[in-house]
Design a protein around this motif. Structure first.
Motif: not given
Length: 254
Positions: A162, A165-166, A180-181, A183, A236
Motif C-alpha cells: 500500500k 503504491s501510494d 492502482t492497489n 486489496k 485502491e
C-alpha cells in the motif's frame, strides 16, 4: 505485433492466471512470469490457442534480481512497450507468532512481496515514462489494513505494498501513468496451500462454509481498473466475499 501488452508476475495460477485469461480475452498480448517453465509453457499454449494474442514467457523467481534484470532488459523490441504491469507475485508461509517464526521463511516472503515488486516496478516504469503512458497495478491484500494473529510479517509486507503504491502514485502525479492497489480478502487459490506449508486439506477447510472469491473475480476488478478512461485513476479497491467483513471477521455456514 499489434495490440497492447500486459506483464503479469506470478502468472501461472490463481489471481495471476485469472488476469492472464481476462486480458487475453480482451486482446492484450501477455508477458507472463512464474518460476515453473513447464507450467508457463502449457499455459502459453492454452492461451494462444484460445485467443488471437501472443504470449512471451519470462521464467524466473522475482527474488533473483540479477536474472530478472537481465530478462526484462533484454526483452525483444516488440515486447518492450509494456502498457500494464500487474505485480501479482506474492506469498505467505505459515501462521507463526512473530516471536516463533522462521527467519528463512520470512526472507522468502519479504523478498518476494516487497523487494520483488520493487525491482520489477523499477525496471518497467522508466519505459512507461519514455512512452508517456502506462498503468501499474499492485496486488495488495486486506491484510495490509491491519495485522491479525500469526500474520504480522505477511501483513507488514502488504502494508508495504500500500505504501509503495501510494508513494509511486505521488512520484508519478505529473505524468499520465496510473497506479492502482487491489486489496482482496478471502480468495480460494493455491495461496493458502503455501500458507499451510502444503497441507491442502487444512487449506480447503479454511474456506469451508463461505463462498470465497476466485482468481477470476479479482481479475475482473483488475481489468476494470485498467480499462477505465485515461483520466480516471482507480487508486485502491478493497474487495471481499459477501460474508466477510474484515480480515478476521467472516460468517461461515458450516
Amino acid at each position: 505485433m499489434k495490440g497492447k501488452i500486459v506483464f503479469i508476475t506470478g502468472a501461472s495460477s490463481g489471481i495471476g492466471a485469472g488476469c492472464a485469461r481476462k486480458f487475453a480475452s480482451q486482446g492484450y498480448n501477455l508477458i507472463l512470469n512464474a518460476r515453473k517453465i513447464d507450467v508457463l509453457e502449457s499455459f502459453k499454449e492454452e492461451l494462444e490457442s484460445s485467443y488471437p494474442i501472443h504470449v512471451y514467457l519470462l521464467p524466473f523467481d522475482v527474488r533473483n534480481r540479477a536474472v530478472m534484470t537481465e530478462a526484462i532488459t533484454l526483452l525483444p523490441d516488440e515486447w518492450k512497450a509494456i502498457d500494464v504491469l500487474i505485480n501479482n507475485a506474492g506469498l505467505v508461509i505459515g501462521l507463526d507468532k512473530e516471536q516463533e517464526g522462521n527467519l528463512d521463511e520470512w526472507d522468502i516472503v519479504i523478498d518476494t512481496n516487497i523487494k520483488g515488486l520493487l525491482t520489477v516496478t523499477r525496471l518497467v516504469v522508466p519505459g512507461m515514462l519514455e512512452r508517456k503512458g502506462g498503468h501499474v497495478i499492485n496486488i495488495g491484500s486486506i491484510a495490509g489494513d491491519g495485522a491479525y494473529p500469526g500474520g504480522s510479517v505477511y501483513c507488514a509486507t502488504k502494508a508495504a505494498v500500500k505504501a509503495l503504491s501510494d508513494g509511486l502514485r505521488i512520484d508519478l502525479v505529473d505524468t499520465p501513468i496510473r497506479v492502482t492497489n487491489i486489496k482482496p480478502g478471502m480468495v480460494e487459490t493455491n495461496f493458502s496451500v503455501i500458507r499451510f506449508r502444503g497441507d491442502k486439506e487444512r487449506a480447503d477447510n479454511f474456506y469451508e462454509g463461505i463462498h470465497a472469491l476466485s482468481g477470476d473475480d479479482i481479475a475482473e476488478t483488475v481489468y476494470f481498473a485498467a480499462s477505465a478512461p485515461a483520466h480516471v485513476q482507480i487508486a485502491e479497491v478493497l474487495l471481499m466475499p459477501t460474508n466477510q467483513a474484515t480480515s478476521t471477521i467472516s460468517y461461515k455456514n458450516k
